[in-house]
Design a protein around this motif. Structure first.
Motif, PDB file in Angstrom:
ATOM      1  N   LEU A 271      42.903  43.352  41.875  1.00  9.78           N
ATOM      2  CA  LEU A 271      42.396  42.133  41.243  1.00  9.78           C
ATOM      3  C   LEU A 271      40.965  41.844  41.675  1.00  9.78           C
ATOM      4  CD1 LEU A 271      45.513  39.797  41.433  1.00  9.78           C
ATOM      5  CD2 LEU A 271      44.527  40.839  39.396  1.00  9.78           C
ATOM      6  N   LEU A 272      40.664  42.066  42.955  1.00  7.76           N
ATOM      7  CA  LEU A 272      39.303  41.851  43.444  1.00  7.76           C
ATOM      8  C   LEU A 272      38.322  42.769  42.720  1.00  7.76           C
ATOM      9  CD1 LEU A 272      37.269  40.625  45.424  1.00  7.76           C
ATOM     10  CD2 LEU A 272      37.944  42.388  47.081  1.00  7.76           C
ATOM     11  N   VAL A 273      38.674  44.045  42.612  1.00 10.57           N
ATOM     12  CA  VAL A 273      37.806  45.008  41.920  1.00 10.57           C
ATOM     13  C   VAL A 273      37.638  44.616  40.459  1.00 10.57           C
ATOM     14  CG1 VAL A 273      37.619  47.400  41.110  1.00 10.57           C
ATOM     15  CG2 VAL A 273      38.346  46.924  43.462  1.00 10.57           C
ATOM     16  N   ALA A 274      38.739  44.224  39.814  1.00  6.09           N
ATOM     17  CA  ALA A 274      38.686  43.851  38.403  1.00  6.09           C
ATOM     18  C   ALA A 274      37.752  42.661  38.177  1.00  6.09           C
ATOM     19  CB  ALA A 274      40.091  43.529  37.894  1.00  6.09           C
ATOM     20  N   PHE A 275      37.890  41.631  39.000  1.00  8.02           N
ATOM     21  CA  PHE A 275      37.035  40.455  38.834  1.00  8.02           C
ATOM     22  C   PHE A 275      35.577  40.765  39.166  1.00  8.02           C
ATOM     23  CE2 PHE A 275      41.106  38.079  39.200  1.00  8.02           C
ATOM     24  CZ  PHE A 275      41.005  37.382  37.994  1.00  8.02           C
ATOM     25  N   LEU A 276      35.354  41.659  40.129  1.00  5.51           N
ATOM     26  CA  LEU A 276      33.980  42.062  40.442  1.00  5.51           C
ATOM     27  C   LEU A 276      33.331  42.797  39.274  1.00  5.51           C
ATOM     28  CD1 LEU A 276      34.284  43.283  44.167  1.00  5.51           C
ATOM     29  CD2 LEU A 276      33.140  41.218  43.318  1.00  5.51           C
ATOM     30  N   PHE A 277      34.147  43.517  38.498  1.00  4.60           N
ATOM     31  CA  PHE A 277      33.637  44.251  37.339  1.00  4.60           C
ATOM     32  C   PHE A 277      33.622  43.399  36.075  1.00  4.60           C
ATOM     33  CE2 PHE A 277      34.206  48.008  39.954  1.00  4.60           C
ATOM     34  CZ  PHE A 277      33.200  48.854  39.502  1.00  4.60           C
ATOM     35  N   GLY A 278      34.005  42.132  36.195  1.00  5.41           N
ATOM     36  CA  GLY A 278      33.885  41.222  35.057  1.00  5.41           C
ATOM     37  C   GLY A 278      35.168  40.905  34.321  1.00  5.41           C
TER      38      GLY A 278
ATOM     39  N   HIS B 169      38.279  38.972  32.925  1.00  2.00           N
ATOM     40  CA  HIS B 169      38.605  37.561  32.707  1.00  2.00           C
ATOM     41  C   HIS B 169      39.993  37.489  32.101  1.00  2.00           C
ATOM     42  CE1 HIS B 169      38.502  33.478  31.003  1.00  2.00           C
ATOM     43  NE2 HIS B 169      37.643  33.234  31.972  1.00  2.00           N
ATOM     44  N   TRP B 170      40.750  36.438  32.429  1.00  3.97           N
ATOM     45  CA  TRP B 170      42.125  36.334  31.970  1.00  3.97           C
ATOM     46  C   TRP B 170      42.241  36.330  30.451  1.00  3.97           C
ATOM     47  CZ3 TRP B 170      45.414  37.749  35.348  1.00  3.97           C
ATOM     48  CH2 TRP B 170      45.243  37.443  36.698  1.00  3.97           C
ATOM     49  N   SER B 171      41.213  35.876  29.751  1.00  2.75           N
ATOM     50  CA  SER B 171      41.249  35.871  28.286  1.00  2.75           C
ATOM     51  C   SER B 171      41.330  37.287  27.719  1.00  2.75           C
ATOM     52  CB  SER B 171      40.014  35.168  27.727  1.00  2.75           C
ATOM     53  OG  SER B 171      38.826  35.835  28.123  1.00  2.75           O
ATOM     54  N   PHE B 172      40.935  38.265  28.511  1.00  4.06           N
ATOM     55  CA  PHE B 172      40.985  39.658  28.089  1.00  4.06           C
ATOM     56  C   PHE B 172      42.427  40.109  27.859  1.00  4.06           C
ATOM     57  CE2 PHE B 172      40.616  44.309  29.201  1.00  4.06           C
ATOM     58  CZ  PHE B 172      39.891  44.665  28.073  1.00  4.06           C
ATOM     59  N   LEU B 173      43.391  39.374  28.438  1.00  5.77           N
ATOM     60  CA  LEU B 173      44.805  39.720  28.307  1.00  5.77           C
ATOM     61  C   LEU B 173      45.429  39.236  27.004  1.00  5.77           C
ATOM     62  CD1 LEU B 173      46.413  39.128  31.806  1.00  5.77           C
ATOM     63  CD2 LEU B 173      46.514  41.235  30.473  1.00  5.77           C
ATOM     64  N   PHE B 174      44.753  38.352  26.269  1.00  6.41           N
ATOM     65  CA  PHE B 174      45.357  37.751  25.082  1.00  6.41           C
ATOM     66  C   PHE B 174      45.885  38.787  24.082  1.00  6.41           C
ATOM     67  CE2 PHE B 174      42.819  33.558  25.612  1.00  6.41           C
ATOM     68  CZ  PHE B 174      43.703  33.185  26.616  1.00  6.41           C
ATOM     69  N   PRO B 175      45.148  39.854  23.776  1.00  6.91           N
ATOM     70  CA  PRO B 175      45.666  40.840  22.805  1.00  6.91           C
ATOM     71  C   PRO B 175      46.934  41.548  23.280  1.00  6.91           C
ATOM     72  CG  PRO B 175      43.292  41.094  23.084  1.00  6.91           C
ATOM     73  CD  PRO B 175      43.765  40.175  24.175  1.00  6.91           C
ATOM     74  N   SER B 176      47.148  41.620  24.586  1.00  2.00           N
ATOM     75  CA  SER B 176      48.306  42.345  25.116  1.00  2.00           C
ATOM     76  C   SER B 176      49.287  41.419  25.838  1.00  2.00           C
ATOM     77  CB  SER B 176      47.847  43.449  26.073  1.00  2.00           C
ATOM     78  OG  SER B 176      47.120  42.905  27.163  1.00  2.00           O
ATOM     79  N   LEU B 177      49.190  40.122  25.576  1.00  5.43           N
ATOM     80  CA  LEU B 177      50.033  39.164  26.290  1.00  5.43           C
ATOM     81  C   LEU B 177      51.516  39.366  25.983  1.00  5.43           C
ATOM     82  CD1 LEU B 177      50.067  36.781  28.219  1.00  5.43           C
ATOM     83  CD2 LEU B 177      49.796  35.253  26.253  1.00  5.43           C
TER      84      LEU B 177
ATOM     85  N   ILE C 130      39.268  49.040  37.550  1.00  6.90           N
ATOM     86  CA  ILE C 130      38.344  49.442  36.476  1.00  6.90           C
ATOM     87  C   ILE C 130      39.055  49.459  35.126  1.00  6.90           C
ATOM     88  CG2 ILE C 130      36.993  51.388  35.575  1.00  6.90           C
ATOM     89  CD1 ILE C 130      36.263  52.051  38.484  1.00  6.90           C
ATOM     90  N   TRP C 131      40.263  50.052  35.098  1.00  8.10           N
ATOM     91  CA  TRP C 131      40.993  50.109  33.826  1.00  8.10           C
ATOM     92  C   TRP C 131      41.434  48.725  33.369  1.00  8.10           C
ATOM     93  CZ3 TRP C 131      40.596  53.686  30.438  1.00  8.10           C
ATOM     94  CH2 TRP C 131      40.301  54.999  30.828  1.00  8.10           C
ATOM     95  N   MET C 132      41.746  47.845  34.293  1.00 14.58           N
ATOM     96  CA  MET C 132      42.053  46.465  33.909  1.00 14.58           C
ATOM     97  C   MET C 132      40.880  45.819  33.203  1.00 14.58           C
ATOM     98  SD  MET C 132      44.178  44.476  36.903  1.00 14.58           S
ATOM     99  CE  MET C 132      44.082  42.946  35.955  1.00 14.58           C
ATOM    100  N   THR C 133      39.677  46.164  33.639  1.00 19.84           N
ATOM    101  CA  THR C 133      38.465  45.537  33.103  1.00 19.84           C
ATOM    102  C   THR C 133      38.097  46.068  31.725  1.00 19.84           C
ATOM    103  OG1 THR C 133      37.668  45.348  35.380  1.00 19.84           O
ATOM    104  CG2 THR C 133      36.058  45.002  33.630  1.00 19.84           C
ATOM    105  N   ILE C 134      38.367  47.354  31.469  1.00 20.54           N
ATOM    106  CA  ILE C 134      37.891  47.964  30.228  1.00 20.54           C
ATOM    107  C   ILE C 134      38.985  48.174  29.184  1.00 20.54           C
ATOM    108  CG2 ILE C 134      36.020  49.135  31.446  1.00 20.54           C
ATOM    109  CD1 ILE C 134      37.586  51.715  31.299  1.00 20.54           C
TER     110      ILE C 134
END
Length: 201
Positions: A91-98, A100-108, A53-57
């Motif tokens: 990772l499964l939970v994160a992808f189920l909640f939406g 996307h790898w692009s979400f990592l760009f600000p913290s890459l 969940i935290w990965m997603t938000i």
């Protein structure tokens, strides 16, 4: 960040840190107790759901989760079935909640810095057993490099002090649970069935 967001962030990180250390000690100390398997799998699932969940938000949480997962894998610390399951289920939970790898760009950049930071701390932690000085063992086991790095990164706008405090909540709870379990069950101790029954009377 709202007050409620920060409270949930700190509480989640503290819970995850404590649960991970508990699972680690159950495995490393060969700690057997009544209900061990269902308790451990419930904790494993809870860690994965919260982390996913935290990965997603939250992009910085995503960087932390991935940095820990990658660094621990690189130094061969993913050494039991719970620690194999947690990142996969996260990772499964994160992808189920939406997620996307692009979400990592600000913290890459943060992710790239934290991977070797966490890996070095794990290697230093492993070296603690080879020193006879108690103060050196304490220093090596506290993962001070990671604690310092999360404080340094906000000055370069690569992290926030709120996330640094959340990471400290994770790490401090991790250490507290480690101290509690170390007192309760010596390392590499196998408890007999009679001892298990006695401990739960």
């Amino acid at each position: 960040m709202s007050f409620s967001f920060l409270v949930m962030l700190y509480a989640s990180y503290a819970s995850i840190g404590g649960a991970i250390k508990f699972l680690d000690d159950v495995h490393d100390r060969n700690w057997f107790f009544r209900g061990r398997t269902p308790i451990c799998w419930c904790l494993t699932t809870g860690i994965a759901v919260l982390s996913g969940i935290w990965m997603t938000i939250d992009t910085y949480s995503a960087a932390l989760v991935l940095a820990l997962t990658i660094s621990l894998s690189l130094v061969w610390k993913v050494d039991n079935r719970y620690f194999v399951t947690i990142p996969l289920l996260t990772l499964l939970v994160a992808f189920l909640f939406g997620f996307h790898w692009s979400f990592l760009f600000p913290s890459l950049t943060t992710l790239i810095i934290l991977i070797p930071t966490f890996a070095i701390d794990e290697l230093l932690h492993s070296l603690a057993r080879f020193t006879r000085y108690s103060w050196a063992q304490w220093m090596l086991k506290r993962r001070l490099w990671a604690k310092a790095m999360v404080i340094i990164l906000p000055y370069y706008f690569l992290f926030t002090f709120s996330h640094a405090l959340a990471f400290w909540c994770f790490d401090i709870t991790y250490d507290i649970i480690g101290l509690i379990t170390a007192r309760r069950v010596p390392a590499h101790t196998h408890l007999s069935s009679s001892q298990i029954t006695h401990n739960h009377r």
